[in-house]
Design a protein around this motif. Structure first.
Motif, PDB file in Angstrom:
ATOM      1  N   SER A 373      23.442 -52.711  46.745  1.00 39.05           N
ATOM      2  CA  SER A 373      23.378 -53.247  45.351  1.00 39.05           C
ATOM      3  C   SER A 373      24.614 -53.239  44.623  1.00 39.05           C
ATOM      4  N   GLN A 374      24.626 -54.033  43.435  1.00 42.58           N
ATOM      5  CA  GLN A 374      25.903 -54.072  42.759  1.00 42.58           C
ATOM      6  C   GLN A 374      25.532 -52.947  41.543  1.00 42.58           C
ATOM      7  N   GLN A 375      26.334 -52.007  41.233  1.00 44.58           N
ATOM      8  CA  GLN A 375      26.163 -50.908  40.458  1.00 44.58           C
ATOM      9  C   GLN A 375      27.457 -50.501  39.727  1.00 44.58           C
ATOM     10  N   TRP A 376      27.382 -49.672  38.829  1.00 43.38           N
ATOM     11  CA  TRP A 376      28.472 -48.974  38.210  1.00 43.38           C
ATOM     12  C   TRP A 376      28.811 -47.558  38.672  1.00 43.38           C
ATOM     13  N   PHE A 377      29.916 -47.402  39.159  1.00 46.12           N
ATOM     14  CA  PHE A 377      30.078 -45.879  39.561  1.00 46.12           C
ATOM     15  C   PHE A 377      31.345 -45.083  39.094  1.00 46.12           C
ATOM     16  N   VAL A 378      31.258 -43.856  39.173  1.00 51.20           N
ATOM     17  CA  VAL A 378      32.322 -42.937  38.701  1.00 51.20           C
ATOM     18  C   VAL A 378      33.139 -42.598  40.027  1.00 51.20           C
ATOM     19  N   LYS A 379      34.430 -42.570  40.070  1.00 49.04           N
ATOM     20  CA  LYS A 379      35.136 -42.040  41.172  1.00 49.04           C
ATOM     21  C   LYS A 379      35.338 -40.603  41.091  1.00 49.04           C
ATOM     22  N   THR A 380      34.828 -40.011  41.923  1.00 49.88           N
ATOM     23  CA  THR A 380      34.664 -38.445  41.776  1.00 49.88           C
ATOM     24  C   THR A 380      35.757 -37.694  42.388  1.00 49.88           C
ATOM     25  N   GLU A 381      36.215 -37.981  43.650  1.00 52.51           N
ATOM     26  CA  GLU A 381      37.207 -37.206  44.402  1.00 52.51           C
ATOM     27  C   GLU A 381      38.199 -36.447  43.522  1.00 52.51           C
ATOM     28  N   GLY A 382      38.827 -36.908  42.681  1.00 52.10           N
ATOM     29  CA  GLY A 382      39.912 -36.279  41.852  1.00 52.10           C
ATOM     30  C   GLY A 382      39.208 -35.391  40.889  1.00 52.10           C
ATOM     31  N   MET A 383      38.202 -35.775  40.241  1.00 50.25           N
ATOM     32  CA  MET A 383      37.509 -34.784  39.347  1.00 50.25           C
ATOM     33  C   MET A 383      36.907 -33.663  40.110  1.00 50.25           C
ATOM     34  N   GLY A 384      36.326 -33.965  41.333  1.00 51.62           N
ATOM     35  CA  GLY A 384      36.004 -33.104  42.157  1.00 51.62           C
ATOM     36  C   GLY A 384      36.900 -31.702  42.552  1.00 51.62           C
ATOM     37  N   LYS A 385      38.260 -32.460  42.557  1.00 55.07           N
ATOM     38  CA  LYS A 385      39.394 -31.400  42.933  1.00 55.07           C
ATOM     39  C   LYS A 385      39.607 -30.406  41.851  1.00 55.07           C
ATOM     40  N   LYS A 386      39.580 -31.025  40.571  1.00 57.52           N
ATOM     41  CA  LYS A 386      39.870 -30.578  39.535  1.00 57.52           C
ATOM     42  C   LYS A 386      38.913 -29.181  39.299  1.00 57.52           C
ATOM     43  N   ALA A 387      37.626 -29.545  39.415  1.00 62.15           N
ATOM     44  CA  ALA A 387      36.468 -28.680  39.371  1.00 62.15           C
ATOM     45  C   ALA A 387      36.809 -27.302  40.467  1.00 62.15           C
ATOM     46  N   LEU A 388      37.112 -27.948  41.714  1.00 64.33           N
ATOM     47  CA  LEU A 388      37.245 -26.692  42.553  1.00 64.33           C
ATOM     48  C   LEU A 388      38.530 -25.615  42.206  1.00 64.33           C
ATOM     49  N   GLU A 389      39.502 -26.421  41.733  1.00 71.10           N
ATOM     50  CA  GLU A 389      40.680 -25.639  41.438  1.00 71.10           C
ATOM     51  C   GLU A 389      39.959 -24.749  40.049  1.00 71.10           C
ATOM     52  N   ALA A 390      39.401 -25.065  39.368  1.00 65.62           N
ATOM     53  CA  ALA A 390      38.942 -24.476  38.132  1.00 65.62           C
ATOM     54  C   ALA A 390      38.250 -23.034  38.658  1.00 65.62           C
ATOM     55  N   VAL A 391      37.570 -23.189  39.638  1.00 66.62           N
ATOM     56  CA  VAL A 391      36.774 -21.931  40.113  1.00 66.62           C
ATOM     57  C   VAL A 391      37.941 -20.814  41.062  1.00 66.62           C
ATOM     58  N   LYS A 392      38.643 -21.808  41.857  1.00 63.94           N
ATOM     59  CA  LYS A 392      39.663 -21.167  42.664  1.00 63.94           C
ATOM     60  C   LYS A 392      40.559 -20.400  41.857  1.00 63.94           C
ATOM     61  N   GLN A 393      41.096 -20.786  40.745  1.00 63.70           N
ATOM     62  CA  GLN A 393      42.035 -20.142  39.739  1.00 63.70           C
ATOM     63  C   GLN A 393      41.622 -19.189  38.958  1.00 63.70           C
ATOM     64  N   GLY A 394      40.035 -19.071  38.791  1.00 65.19           N
ATOM     65  CA  GLY A 394      39.518 -17.811  37.980  1.00 65.19           C
ATOM     66  C   GLY A 394      39.276 -18.573  36.542  1.00 65.19           C
ATOM     67  N   GLU A 395      39.377 -19.829  36.401  1.00 67.86           N
ATOM     68  CA  GLU A 395      39.054 -20.285  35.106  1.00 67.86           C
ATOM     69  C   GLU A 395      37.749 -20.286  35.014  1.00 67.86           C
ATOM     70  N   ILE A 396      36.891 -20.535  35.995  1.00 67.02           N
ATOM     71  CA  ILE A 396      35.372 -20.229  35.738  1.00 67.02           C
ATOM     72  C   ILE A 396      34.856 -19.297  36.779  1.00 67.02           C
ATOM     73  N   GLU A 397      33.994 -18.566  36.685  1.00 66.86           N
ATOM     74  CA  GLU A 397      33.401 -17.758  37.409  1.00 66.86           C
ATOM     75  C   GLU A 397      32.007 -17.937  37.697  1.00 66.86           C
ATOM     76  N   ILE A 398      31.446 -17.938  39.219  1.00 69.71           N
ATOM     77  CA  ILE A 398      30.344 -18.232  39.336  1.00 69.71           C
ATOM     78  C   ILE A 398      29.586 -16.815  39.698  1.00 69.71           C
ATOM     79  N   VAL A 399      28.430 -16.695  38.997  1.00 67.74           N
ATOM     80  CA  VAL A 399      27.660 -15.470  39.212  1.00 67.74           C
ATOM     81  C   VAL A 399      26.083 -15.822  39.864  1.00 67.74           C
ATOM     82  N   PRO A 400      25.780 -15.539  40.959  1.00 71.81           N
ATOM     83  CA  PRO A 400      26.694 -14.629  41.938  1.00 71.81           C
ATOM     84  C   PRO A 400      27.586 -15.460  42.707  1.00 71.81           C
ATOM     85  N   ARG A 401      28.774 -14.695  43.381  1.00 72.58           N
ATOM     86  CA  ARG A 401      29.826 -15.355  43.874  1.00 72.58           C
ATOM     87  C   ARG A 401      29.448 -16.246  45.096  1.00 72.58           C
ATOM     88  N   ARG A 402      28.322 -15.594  45.765  1.00 71.62           N
ATOM     89  CA  ARG A 402      27.802 -16.335  47.139  1.00 71.62           C
ATOM     90  C   ARG A 402      27.769 -17.804  46.965  1.00 71.62           C
TER      91      ARG A 402
END
Length: 822
Positions: A373-402
């Motif tokens: 089907s024809q739909q509207w999409f958001v490219k998430t690869e680059g945005m996802g990498k930034k979200a990954l880095e935010a946790v890896k760099q300690g900008e965001i802490e996830i509780v519990p860490r698992r």
């Protein structure tokens, strides 16, 4: 207290402390309270009340979500009950042109439909917030937001336009999860898989030019045969290697309207291809490929450049191209008919029972149909990498860490996000098509801007513009929640003006269930970083799911759903809240045991009895001057502490240990552990030991009275007051009520009310509270001695109340301490 604006946090607050900002997950506006809501209220209210009492400006932002699919579904059900349904402009125009009055009456246009949805929202929308408030949610209700408020709608439009301008939003034709019942695309995360018994159908693909030879194929969905464009085998499979490159005849293709190979043949053939994707051990080892109706086949089809055939309408009926015998049939009816027809033609081999994973719509419950089907999409690869880095760099802490591993796994293997929904209730996509063209469109913030852009393209000023009919995924608008609710984009760039956006963004903690870590949380992080440049919060605190007492999932089918409002009516809000928060660790599922809730109601009664003893017995002999002096204004000083006897030094030391431990636990988001410690102290130390010891100070018959009684009253009130402050975030109703029975200091000017919820926390900063480790050790020996004597009396069946002699061997300070109390 709410009426006195006790829960408000102003952007112009004079406090120099960093605000504690807690965005409340917005429940569905027309929803009703369930245990998932109850646990987030319990946990978030602990955090809000704790930090408020510690002197931090707290913004706990409440609000509701428009819930596109769920809300529209309810209105469509109401229309169906009236014999009506939604009708597009084209359908309504056709009915009018054909003078079909019955059909015209049945069809409801977009404007009228949305009017009905807003009416439904107004009728049903207030219930969930009043239910949240009944649980004691101390949010700033003056700031209550709705995802379709005008200000938030501006933010949604702005977000779409900015993402498009960055090249992150695009329109494309891809395979999506289609909900035939809801008539809209849904995201991967809105599809639930269930293990269900079906059938595996074995049939023959006749080899073209060698009708005696056939390729055996197995499928769980025979109705998709009309859409097959290849049969695939493993290149290492010796059984079928000789057939690779040949063509096979699509069963009953002579009845379909698809293009035949030639007028002479009057049937359609497809190639046999090879790919090591095929599992030789499953079924027959030969896989029919239907790129238009299976996500795996779609990917395989792209690899081998196979054509895509669409054989189903959006309501999951078969298209006319499948032939007159099948056109208009429901997909499952078509399955049965096609199999029967194939049996008559001798093309079937067998059908056997088979357990399979069936994709179902989370909202509607019907089987999802993969459709291109024809739909509207958001490219998430680059945005996802930034979200990954935010946790890896300690900008965001996830509780519990698992859950960091889960976070990493999902964001590493992320797909583009389909954000268009074929609904009418929601934020309409800000796209305008030019002169009825589907390919020529303009993305703009409003129609005026779209027209201006059209003129800039050289188009006439009166060129027809038609806005996109689709609306945005509900999770797109709720993904903006942490910053749209505090003034984004309106106050963006107003630095130094002390706006809400400047003061309250980014937030501090996002508390929610682990089940929407990706539905909502990951999308908030991706959109927050992309649109504001910073992570939207510092901590992601994940709670578990509330389950039945035996650990199973609550469901209406099983009859094990516990209604929080019924529970509150029987046991009280405090008992339910305390039961949900304590006894579990972050991220752990909570089995809801009614015995535990009943026990916590008994705990509330125990608090009441402790307070009753203090106010009606211990304070009975105090004059007005003494009562006025007993109001707690801060931690006990070392000077006063050093004048106290052993039991008093012990109980205050234990209380101060508790204060420091609870404070540290809550700061580190160990809310369950902190709550359990308060329970143990009040029950085991204060009620069982010190109240009993205090009677020897209070009553002259026990050798007390005078200054000893005054000291006991001071300590009884101090410990109970301190304990009420510690327990208040967990059990706000009973503690607020009891606290008002205790002697209190006068209200300070900066307080909105002389209320426990606004009182100071027992430890406002990191200054250590006075304690005596030696007193603790000595008194614990005294406790052990007392228990030994009680055990000996029980062992020898000594009657209760009968006095007998006991010899105690002790020396030094321990001997002196025991003699002072015996």
């Amino acid at each position: 207290p709410d009426a006195k604006r006790a829960f408000q946090s102003s952007s112009s607050s004079s406090s120099n402390k960093q605000p504690y900002v807690l965005p409340m997950p917005p429940p569905n506006v027309t929803g009703r309270l369930h245990m998932g809501h109850a646990i987030f209220v319990a946990l978030q209210d602990v955090l809000a009340r704790f930090h408020r009492m510690r002197g931090r400006p707290v913004l706990w932002t409440p609000g509701t979500d428009h819930a596109g699919i769920a809300t529209q579904l309810q209105v469509e059900k109401a229309l169906a009950a009236e014999g009506k349904r939604r009708g597009t402009d084209a359908e309504i125009a056709a009915a009018r042109e054909g003078n079909d009055e019955t059909e015209s009456e049945r069809l409801v246009g977009r404007e009228e439909f949305l009017k009905r949805v807003w009416e439904y929202k107004e009728e049903q929308g207030g219930a969930i917030t009043s239910q949240l408030r009944s649980l004691g949610a101390s949010a700033d209700w003056t700031r209550e937001r709705f995802t379709m408020d005008p200000a938030l709608s501006v933010g949604v439009t702005e977000a779409f336009c900015r993402l498009y301008e960055k090249g992150l939003v695009y329109r494309g034709t891809y395979m999506v999860n289609w909900s035939p019942g809801l008539m809209t695309a849904v995201s991967d995360l809105e599809v639930e898989y269930s293990e269900e018994e079906g059938k595996l159908y074995y049939f023959k693909y006749l080899v073209d030019g060698a009708e005696e030879d056939y390729l055996p194929v197995a499928t769980t969905r025979p109705e998709t045969i009309f859409g097959d464009t290849a049969v695939c085998v493993n290149p290492d499979d010796e059984r079928y290697r000789h057939l690779v490159g040949k063509r096979v005849i699509v069963p009953l293709s002579g009845k379909s309207a698809f293009e035949k190979d030639s007028p002479a043949k009057n049937y359609r053939t497809i190639p046999v291809i090879a790919d090591d994707y095929v599992d030789m051990s499953f079924g027959t080892g030969a896989l029919k490929i239907t790129p238009g109706h299976d996500p795996n086949d779609y990917e395989l089809g792209k690899t081998h450049d196979l054509p895509i055939l669409t054989i189903m309408n959006k309501d999951a009926t078969m298209t006319s191209t499948c032939g007159a015998d099948y056109a208009g049939l429901d997909r499952f009816a078509a399955r049965d008919k096609l199999w029967k027809d194939m049996e008559e033609e001798g093309l079937t081999i067998k059908a056997e029972k088979h357990m399979q994973r069936v994709p179902r719509s989370q909202r509607g419950g019907e089987v999802i149909e993969p459709l291109v089907s024809q739909q509207w999409f958001v490219k998430t690869e680059g945005m996802g990498k930034k979200a990954l880095e935010a946790v890896k760099q300690g900008e965001i802490e996830i509780v519990p860490r698992r859950f960091e591993k889960v976070w990493d796994g999902w964001l590493t293997d992320i797909r583009d996000w389909c954000i268009s929904r074929q609904l009418w209730w929601g934020h309409r996509i800000p796209v305008w098509y030019v002169d009825n063209s589907e390919e020529n469109f303009i993305v703009a913030r409003n129609e005026d801007e779209a027209r201006q852009k059209a003129i800039e393209r050289g188009l006439p000023a009166d060129v027809p513009l038609r806005q996109e009919d689709d609306v945005l995924d509900t999770w797109f608008s709720s993904g903006l929640w942490p910053f749209a609710t505090v003034g984004w984009p309106q106050d963006e760039g107003k630095t130094g003006e002390n706006t809400d956006l400047e003061r309250f963004y980014p937030g501090t903690c996002l508390e929610t269930g682990y089940d929407i870590l990706f539905f909502w949380v990951a999308r908030m992080v991706m959109l927050g970083i992309e649109l504001t440049g910073v992570s939207p919060f510092q901590v992601i605190y994940l709670h578990g799911l509330v389950r039945a007492a035996d650990g199973s999932k609550m469901s209406k089918t099983k009859g094990n759903v516990v209604d929080p409002l019924d529970t509150v009516a029987e046991y009280g809000a405090d008992s339910l809240r305390y039961s949900l928060v304590t006894g579990v660790t972050p991220g752990q599922d909570i089995p809801l045991n009614m015995d535990k809730i009943a026990a916590n109601k008994s705990f509330a009664n125990k608090l009441w009895n402790c307070c009753k003893f203090v106010t009606e017995n211990a304070l009975k002999g105090a004059d007005e001057a003494e009562l006025a002096s007993l109001g707690v204004t801060g931690p006990l000083s070392k000077e006063e502490f050093d004048t106290l006897a052993l039991p008093e030094r012990y109980i205050i030391s234990k209380c101060h240990e508790l204060v420091e431990s609870v404070t540290n636990d809550i700061e580190k988001y160990q809310l369950g552990a902190a709550g359990s410690k308060i329970y143990e102290f009040l029950w085991d130390q204060y009620a069982d030991w010190y109240i009993e010891i205090s009677k020897t100070r209070l009553y002259e018959g026990f050798g007390g009275g005078g200054d000893d009684a005054k000291t006991a009253r001071r300590v009884l009130v101090y410990i109970l007051d301190t304990s009420m402050r510690l327990l208040h975030p967990y059990m706000p109703y009973v503690t607020e009520q009891l606290w008002h029975h205790l002697p209190r200091a006068p209200k300070s000017e900066e307080k909105a009310a002389n209320a426990l919820m606004l009182a100071d926390w027992p430890q406002m900063d990191d200054t250590p509270l006075v304690k005596d480790d030696e007193a603790i050790a000595t008194f614990e020996c005294f406790q052990a001695l007392t228990r030994s004597i009680r055990n000996a009396r029980a062992e020898y069946n000594v009657e209760q109340g009968k006095k007998i002699g006991a010899t105690i061997v002790a020396s030094g300070e321990l001997k002196e301490a025991i003699e002072a109390e015996v």
